[in-house]
Write a protein that holds these residues in place. Structure first.
Motif, PDB file in Angstrom:
ATOM      1  N   ASP A  56      -8.948   1.835  12.283  1.00  0.00           N
ATOM      2  CA  ASP A  56      -9.201   1.269  10.953  1.00  0.00           C
ATOM      3  C   ASP A  56      -9.753  -0.140  11.166  1.00  0.00           C
ATOM      4  O   ASP A  56      -9.546  -0.741  12.218  1.00  0.00           O
ATOM      5  CB  ASP A  56      -7.885   1.177  10.159  1.00  0.00           C
ATOM      6  N   PHE A  57     -10.472  -0.658  10.154  1.00  0.00           N
ATOM      7  CA  PHE A  57     -11.007  -2.021  10.350  1.00  0.00           C
ATOM      8  C   PHE A  57     -10.215  -3.093   9.606  1.00  0.00           C
ATOM      9  O   PHE A  57     -10.573  -4.268   9.680  1.00  0.00           O
ATOM     10  CB  PHE A  57     -12.500  -2.099  10.064  1.00  0.00           C
TER      11      PHE A  57
ATOM     12  N   TRP B 125      -1.093  15.226   3.355  1.00  0.00           N
ATOM     13  CA  TRP B 125      -1.226  14.878   4.785  1.00  0.00           C
ATOM     14  C   TRP B 125      -0.665  15.996   5.658  1.00  0.00           C
ATOM     15  O   TRP B 125      -1.265  16.392   6.646  1.00  0.00           O
ATOM     16  CB  TRP B 125      -0.469  13.575   5.099  1.00  0.00           C
TER      17      TRP B 125
ATOM     18  N   TYR C  76       0.816  -1.217   0.000  1.00  0.00           N
ATOM     19  CA  TYR C  76       0.000   0.000   0.000  1.00  0.00           C
ATOM     20  C   TYR C  76       0.853   1.273   0.000  1.00  0.00           C
ATOM     21  O   TYR C  76       0.641   2.184  -0.800  1.00  0.00           O
ATOM     22  CB  TYR C  76      -0.961  -0.007   1.197  1.00  0.00           C
TER      23      TYR C  76
ATOM     24  N   ALA D 123      -8.287  10.505   6.051  1.00  0.00           N
ATOM     25  CA  ALA D 123      -7.609  10.763   4.773  1.00  0.00           C
ATOM     26  C   ALA D 123      -7.856   9.607   3.822  1.00  0.00           C
ATOM     27  O   ALA D 123      -7.461   8.472   4.106  1.00  0.00           O
ATOM     28  CB  ALA D 123      -6.104  10.950   5.002  1.00  0.00           C
ATOM     29  N   PHE D 124      -8.525   9.879   2.740  1.00  0.00           N
ATOM     30  CA  PHE D 124      -8.765   8.899   1.671  1.00  0.00           C
ATOM     31  C   PHE D 124      -9.477   7.654   2.179  1.00  0.00           C
ATOM     32  O   PHE D 124      -9.374   6.585   1.565  1.00  0.00           O
ATOM     33  CB  PHE D 124      -7.443   8.526   0.977  1.00  0.00           C
TER      34      PHE D 124
ATOM     35  N   CYS E 123     -10.094   5.646   9.700  1.00  0.00           N
ATOM     36  CA  CYS E 123      -9.648   4.992   8.461  1.00  0.00           C
ATOM     37  C   CYS E 123      -8.159   5.287   8.262  1.00  0.00           C
ATOM     38  O   CYS E 123      -7.728   5.688   7.176  1.00  0.00           O
ATOM     39  CB  CYS E 123     -10.456   5.456   7.256  1.00  0.00           C
ATOM     40  N   CYS E 124      -7.399   5.085   9.308  1.00  0.00           N
ATOM     41  CA  CYS E 124      -5.995   5.526   9.334  1.00  0.00           C
ATOM     42  C   CYS E 124      -5.096   4.670   8.461  1.00  0.00           C
ATOM     43  O   CYS E 124      -3.974   5.082   8.158  1.00  0.00           O
ATOM     44  CB  CYS E 124      -5.475   5.534  10.760  1.00  0.00           C
TER      45      CYS E 124
ATOM     46  N   ASP F 244     -14.723  -0.342  13.209  1.00  0.00           N
ATOM     47  CA  ASP F 244     -15.495   0.079  12.039  1.00  0.00           C
ATOM     48  C   ASP F 244     -15.918   1.539  12.212  1.00  0.00           C
ATOM     49  O   ASP F 244     -16.474   1.915  13.247  1.00  0.00           O
ATOM     50  CB  ASP F 244     -16.730  -0.831  11.922  1.00  0.00           C
ATOM     51  N   ALA F 245     -15.677   2.335  11.182  1.00  0.00           N
ATOM     52  CA  ALA F 245     -16.013   3.761  11.246  1.00  0.00           C
ATOM     53  C   ALA F 245     -17.511   4.002  11.424  1.00  0.00           C
ATOM     54  O   ALA F 245     -17.921   5.058  11.897  1.00  0.00           O
ATOM     55  CB  ALA F 245     -15.552   4.447   9.964  1.00  0.00           C
TER      56      ALA F 245
HETATM   57  C1  LIG Z   1      -7.196   4.473   0.984  1.00  0.00           C
HETATM   58  S1  LIG Z   1      -6.915   3.880   2.599  1.00  0.00           S
HETATM   59  C2  LIG Z   1      -6.371   5.347   3.420  1.00  0.00           C
HETATM   60  C3  LIG Z   1      -5.419   5.068   4.545  1.00  0.00           C
HETATM   61  C4  LIG Z   1      -4.744   6.293   5.151  1.00  0.00           C
HETATM   62  N1  LIG Z   1      -5.708   7.155   5.810  1.00  0.00           N
HETATM   63  C5  LIG Z   1      -3.975   7.058   4.123  1.00  0.00           C
HETATM   64  O1  LIG Z   1      -4.199   8.273   3.977  1.00  0.00           O
HETATM   65  O2  LIG Z   1      -3.106   6.456   3.477  1.00  0.00           O
HETATM   66  C6  LIG Z   1      -8.550   3.677   3.210  1.00  0.00           C
HETATM   67  C7  LIG Z   1      -8.603   3.003   4.554  1.00  0.00           C
HETATM   68  O3  LIG Z   1      -9.943   3.103   5.030  1.00  0.00           O
HETATM   69  C8  LIG Z   1     -10.228   1.928   5.748  1.00  0.00           C
HETATM   70  N2  LIG Z   1     -11.687   1.780   5.865  1.00  0.00           N
HETATM   71  C9  LIG Z   1     -12.590   1.738   4.856  1.00  0.00           C
HETATM   72  N3  LIG Z   1     -13.828   1.570   5.347  1.00  0.00           N
HETATM   73  C10 LIG Z   1     -13.701   1.524   6.694  1.00  0.00           C
HETATM   74  C11 LIG Z   1     -14.626   1.370   7.763  1.00  0.00           C
HETATM   75  N4  LIG Z   1     -15.944   1.222   7.542  1.00  0.00           N
HETATM   76  N5  LIG Z   1     -14.164   1.380   9.019  1.00  0.00           N
HETATM   77  C12 LIG Z   1     -12.831   1.504   9.266  1.00  0.00           C
HETATM   78  N6  LIG Z   1     -11.902   1.640   8.308  1.00  0.00           N
HETATM   79  C13 LIG Z   1     -12.330   1.652   7.026  1.00  0.00           C
HETATM   80  C14 LIG Z   1      -9.557   0.832   4.942  1.00  0.00           C
HETATM   81  O4  LIG Z   1      -9.363  -0.334   5.691  1.00  0.00           O
HETATM   82  C15 LIG Z   1      -8.256   1.523   4.537  1.00  0.00           C
HETATM   83  O5  LIG Z   1      -7.218   1.239   5.431  1.00  0.00           O
END
Ligand SMILES: C[S@@+](CC[C@H](N)C(=O)[O-])C[C@H]1O[C@@H](n2cnc3c(N)ncnc32)[C@H](O)[C@@H]1O
Length: 294
Positions: free
Chosen positions: A144-145, A97, A81, A185-186, A119-120, A168-169
């Motif tokens: 994050d999940f 960031w 990633y 972020a994203f 969603c870190c 879970d968010a």
């Molecule tokens: C594109 S990545 C972004 C990670 C980081 N924030 C960054 O800027 O690189 C999206 C993240 O959102 C998390 N995510 C998506 N849906 C989620 C949810 N419902 N609850 C918790 N995490 C979630 C994913 O597991 C993933 O790690």
């Protein structure tokens, strides 16, 4: 590795101490027990048809299946990633960031402040927040999940006073009014239900607390044309090559195209209870931050 550097697992809101991650949650149950648990986002009618992959599914579709697919997708690309992020964004992600974190120094430098990075993922936004907070600044939690993403965040933050929570968010294990700042972020774009996500962020924010949702946008004009070519053609090809899987990098442009336009997103924030909301585009609108105040 310090004690704070380990992952707390939880998926249900605490009734106890505010912000304390629960030691036992859905992740620790047997598969049979998990299957028996009700899920607040699963429609009563059950699953209809093929699950959609993440990013705000229609109410009649199975949001749980969509969220599971997103979690599986990020879990599968976790090892590559960071590399892919930096290559595909030409390292501009670091600037986004940093710029987002810097905007919240007034909160981050307060020793009594609590900050959540939702969603870190592998923790880059969380680390950017920590750099602005400095020693003696805010307490920072990353949630994050996707377990493999969090494992990488833990490895990148050894020795730092950061807390990582698997959650879970849409169903956070934090008490009401806990945080002074929530960032994402994203990540927010990937939620199966944006309204529920905003309501949950609003719930965990203290009065006057602020939210910052950083995500991709769709620039207009010539930069938009160039960007769309890169984002829809070049990026999926390079992403698939490096990651060895096509799905996630075809999903990315599709999910950005389905994300609400700024005016719609700001209206959703207002409807979710934020009394102020504004959008700041970054880099010709390739990305941008939705800011809100409770
Ligand atoms: C594109 S990545 C972004 C990670 C980081 N924030 C960054 O800027 O690189 C999206 C993240 O959102 C998390 N995510 C998506 N849906 C989620 C949810 N419902 N609850 C918790 N995490 C979630 C994913 O597991 C993933 O790690």
């Amino acid at each position: 590795m310090t004690e704070r550097n380990q992952i707390s697992r939880s998926s249900t809101p605490t009734a106890g101490a505010p912000g304390t991650p629960m030691e036992q949650g859905r992740s620790e149950l047997t598969p049979e027990a998990k299957a028996a648990l009700p899920h607040p986002n699963k429609p009563d009618t059950g699953s209809l048809g093929t699950p959609t992959l993440g990013a705000r599914v229609d109410p009649e579709q199975d949001q749980t299946a969509a969220a599971d697919a997103v979690r599986d997708m990020f879990s599968s690309i976790a090892p590559r990633y960071d590399l892919l992020n930096h290559v595909l964004s030409l390292n501009v992600d670091r600037y986004w960031w940093w710029r987002t974190a810097r905007r919240f120094r007034h909160i981050l430098r307060r020793g009594d402040a609590h900050v959540l990075d939702l969603c870190c993922g592998t923790g880059d936004m969380t680390l950017a927040l920590y750099r602005q907070a400095g020693v003696g600044g805010a307490s920072i939690v990353g949630a994050d999940f996707a377990h493999p993403m969090l494992c990488r965040a833990v490895r990148k933050s050894v020795g730092l006073p950061l807390q990582w929570v698997e959650a879970d968010a849409l169903q956070m294990p934090f008490a009401d009014c806990r945080f002074h700042l929530v960032t994402s972020a994203f990540g927010f774009r990937n939620l199966a239900n944006y309204e529920a996500g905003l309501r949950e962020i609003h719930r965990v924010l203290a009065a006057d607390g602020e939210v910052a949702i950083l995500d991709f946008g769709e620039p207009r004009g010539l930069p938009g044309k160039l960007y769309r070519f890169y984002f829809r053609r070049v990026l999926p090809a390079i992403g698939s090559l490096i990651s060895g899987t096509r799905g996630p990098y075809a999903y990315l442009p599709a999910s950005v195209a389905r994300f609400p336009q700024p005016q719609e997103m700001l209206a959703l924030m207002k409807a979710s209870g934020f009394r102020e909301a504004a959008y700041t585009p970054y880099t010709f609108g390739v990305a941008g931050v939705y800011w809100g105040r409770k």
